[in-house]
Design a protein around this motif. Structure first.
Motif, PDB file in Angstrom:
ATOM      1  N   LYS A   1       0.927  -2.721  -4.522  1.00 52.73           N
ATOM      2  CA  LYS A   1       2.141  -2.960  -3.735  1.00 52.73           C
ATOM      3  C   LYS A   1       3.123  -1.806  -3.880  1.00 52.73           C
ATOM      4  O   LYS A   1       2.939  -0.931  -4.716  1.00 52.73           O
ATOM      5  CB  LYS A   1       2.807  -4.270  -4.160  1.00 52.73           C
ATOM      6  CG  LYS A   1       3.229  -4.287  -5.607  1.00 52.73           C
ATOM      7  CD  LYS A   1       3.788  -5.638  -5.983  1.00 52.73           C
ATOM      8  CE  LYS A   1       4.086  -5.632  -7.478  1.00 52.73           C
ATOM      9  NZ  LYS A   1       4.473  -6.908  -7.976  1.00 52.73           N
ATOM     10  N   GLY A   2       4.121  -1.845  -3.056  1.00 50.82           N
ATOM     11  CA  GLY A   2       5.204  -0.870  -3.130  1.00 50.82           C
ATOM     12  C   GLY A   2       4.738   0.557  -2.932  1.00 50.82           C
ATOM     13  O   GLY A   2       3.988   0.866  -2.005  1.00 50.82           O
ATOM     14  N   ASN A   3       5.191   1.418  -3.838  1.00 51.14           N
ATOM     15  CA  ASN A   3       4.875   2.844  -3.726  1.00 51.14           C
ATOM     16  C   ASN A   3       3.394   3.125  -3.923  1.00 51.14           C
ATOM     17  O   ASN A   3       2.871   4.072  -3.332  1.00 51.14           O
ATOM     18  CB  ASN A   3       5.705   3.652  -4.715  1.00 51.14           C
ATOM     19  CG  ASN A   3       7.157   3.730  -4.312  1.00 51.14           C
ATOM     20  OD1 ASN A   3       7.500   3.589  -3.146  1.00 51.14           O
ATOM     21  ND2 ASN A   3       8.031   3.940  -5.286  1.00 51.14           N
ATOM     22  N   GLN A   4       2.709   2.326  -4.763  1.00 54.15           N
ATOM     23  CA  GLN A   4       1.262   2.507  -4.929  1.00 54.15           C
ATOM     24  C   GLN A   4       0.550   2.279  -3.602  1.00 54.15           C
ATOM     25  O   GLN A   4      -0.323   3.049  -3.213  1.00 54.15           O
ATOM     26  CB  GLN A   4       0.694   1.529  -5.961  1.00 54.15           C
ATOM     27  CG  GLN A   4       0.948   1.892  -7.373  1.00 54.15           C
ATOM     28  CD  GLN A   4       0.345   0.849  -8.300  1.00 54.15           C
ATOM     29  OE1 GLN A   4       0.290  -0.337  -7.977  1.00 54.15           O
ATOM     30  NE2 GLN A   4      -0.105   1.302  -9.449  1.00 54.15           N
ATOM     31  N   PHE A   5       0.909   1.190  -2.932  1.00 56.11           N
ATOM     32  CA  PHE A   5       0.294   0.881  -1.644  1.00 56.11           C
ATOM     33  C   PHE A   5       0.560   1.993  -0.637  1.00 56.11           C
ATOM     34  O   PHE A   5      -0.347   2.433   0.076  1.00 56.11           O
ATOM     35  CB  PHE A   5       0.813  -0.460  -1.104  1.00 56.11           C
ATOM     36  CG  PHE A   5       0.195  -0.846   0.205  1.00 56.11           C
ATOM     37  CD1 PHE A   5      -1.065  -1.417   0.245  1.00 56.11           C
ATOM     38  CD2 PHE A   5       0.864  -0.632   1.399  1.00 56.11           C
ATOM     39  CE1 PHE A   5      -1.652  -1.776   1.450  1.00 56.11           C
ATOM     40  CE2 PHE A   5       0.290  -0.979   2.611  1.00 56.11           C
ATOM     41  CZ  PHE A   5      -0.965  -1.559   2.634  1.00 56.11           C
ATOM     42  N   LEU A   6       1.782   2.449  -0.592  1.00 52.87           N
ATOM     43  CA  LEU A   6       2.151   3.524   0.329  1.00 52.87           C
ATOM     44  C   LEU A   6       1.359   4.800   0.032  1.00 52.87           C
ATOM     45  O   LEU A   6       0.851   5.462   0.948  1.00 52.87           O
ATOM     46  CB  LEU A   6       3.653   3.796   0.249  1.00 52.87           C
ATOM     47  CG  LEU A   6       4.237   4.767   1.262  1.00 52.87           C
ATOM     48  CD1 LEU A   6       4.047   4.248   2.681  1.00 52.87           C
ATOM     49  CD2 LEU A   6       5.713   4.976   0.968  1.00 52.87           C
ATOM     50  N   LEU A   7       1.221   5.135  -1.241  1.00 53.61           N
ATOM     51  CA  LEU A   7       0.450   6.313  -1.636  1.00 53.61           C
ATOM     52  C   LEU A   7      -1.002   6.175  -1.206  1.00 53.61           C
ATOM     53  O   LEU A   7      -1.562   7.083  -0.577  1.00 53.61           O
ATOM     54  CB  LEU A   7       0.528   6.524  -3.150  1.00 53.61           C
ATOM     55  CG  LEU A   7      -0.377   7.619  -3.718  1.00 53.61           C
ATOM     56  CD1 LEU A   7       0.051   8.991  -3.209  1.00 53.61           C
ATOM     57  CD2 LEU A   7      -0.377   7.570  -5.231  1.00 53.61           C
ATOM     58  N   TYR A   8      -1.638   5.039  -1.541  1.00 46.51           N
ATOM     59  CA  TYR A   8      -3.040   4.836  -1.163  1.00 46.51           C
ATOM     60  C   TYR A   8      -3.212   4.846   0.353  1.00 46.51           C
ATOM     61  O   TYR A   8      -4.188   5.391   0.865  1.00 46.51           O
ATOM     62  CB  TYR A   8      -3.585   3.536  -1.749  1.00 46.51           C
ATOM     63  CG  TYR A   8      -3.696   3.542  -3.252  1.00 46.51           C
ATOM     64  CD1 TYR A   8      -4.044   4.679  -3.959  1.00 46.51           C
ATOM     65  CD2 TYR A   8      -3.450   2.391  -3.979  1.00 46.51           C
ATOM     66  CE1 TYR A   8      -4.148   4.685  -5.331  1.00 46.51           C
ATOM     67  CE2 TYR A   8      -3.559   2.376  -5.361  1.00 46.51           C
ATOM     68  CZ  TYR A   8      -3.906   3.519  -6.031  1.00 46.51           C
ATOM     69  OH  TYR A   8      -4.014   3.512  -7.390  1.00 46.51           O
ATOM     70  N   LYS A   9      -2.263   4.260   1.055  1.00 48.06           N
ATOM     71  CA  LYS A   9      -2.318   4.231   2.520  1.00 48.06           C
ATOM     72  C   LYS A   9      -2.366   5.657   3.077  1.00 48.06           C
ATOM     73  O   LYS A   9      -3.219   5.981   3.900  1.00 48.06           O
ATOM     74  CB  LYS A   9      -1.102   3.478   3.054  1.00 48.06           C
ATOM     75  CG  LYS A   9      -0.985   3.455   4.554  1.00 48.06           C
ATOM     76  CD  LYS A   9       0.275   2.700   4.973  1.00 48.06           C
ATOM     77  CE  LYS A   9       0.520   2.786   6.448  1.00 48.06           C
ATOM     78  NZ  LYS A   9       1.722   2.038   6.864  1.00 48.06           N
ATOM     79  N   HIS A  10      -1.479   6.505   2.606  1.00 46.43           N
ATOM     80  CA  HIS A  10      -1.445   7.881   3.107  1.00 46.43           C
ATOM     81  C   HIS A  10      -2.656   8.687   2.660  1.00 46.43           C
ATOM     82  O   HIS A  10      -3.164   9.522   3.419  1.00 46.43           O
ATOM     83  CB  HIS A  10      -0.143   8.561   2.700  1.00 46.43           C
ATOM     84  CG  HIS A  10       1.030   8.052   3.471  1.00 46.43           C
ATOM     85  ND1 HIS A  10       1.256   8.361   4.785  1.00 46.43           N
ATOM     86  CD2 HIS A  10       2.033   7.207   3.115  1.00 46.43           C
ATOM     87  CE1 HIS A  10       2.338   7.754   5.217  1.00 46.43           C
ATOM     88  NE2 HIS A  10       2.838   7.043   4.217  1.00 46.43           N
TER      89      HIS A  10
END
Length: 123
Positions: free
Chosen positions: A65-74
């Motif tokens: 979730k959060g920044n981890q999710f955003l990082l993995y998404k990109h």
């Protein structure tokens, strides 16, 4: 934002449990290690043929979730070199987790009795 419920294959669950036992971590960290390993070792699109006859295990919502999710998404979008919608991101999260778990399994199997996987995982 975070991951939705994802269904990990039975074999993937066994590998996740082996990883968690091997280096004494909890499952959420093991899932994060698996997706990081899957993305880092990928070279473009990854096969998503991880079916088996074992019962699936549900990865709970918001483990990533959060920044981890955003990082993995990109990182996933960059690895695949194409835009993805939210449903496709969720699908590829699972693909890279499964792929990373298979890579981790191969690395654990290649260890000698004197080696520690905590040092190997850093490579």
């Amino acid at each position: 934002m975070g991951n939705k419920k994802l269904s990990l294959s039975g074999t993937g669950k066994e590998i996740l449990d082996q990883l968690c036992d091997q280096i004494d971590i909890d499952r959420p960290l093991g899932i994060n290690l698996a997706i990081a390993k899957g993305i880092s070792k990928a070279n473009g699109p990854v096969s998503n043929d991880f079916k088996d006859n074992k019962p699936k295990w549900t990865i709970p919502e918001n483990v990533i979730k959060g920044n981890q999710f955003l990082l993995y998404k990109h990182l996933i979008i960059q690895e695949l070199s194409k835009p993805l919608d939210d449903d496709e991101i969720q699908e590829y999260l699972l693909v890279f987790i499964e792929s990373g778990l298979r890579i981790i399994k191969a690395e654990i199997d290649d260890l000698t009795s004197m080696e520690d996987y905590q040092l190997t995982i850093l490579n």
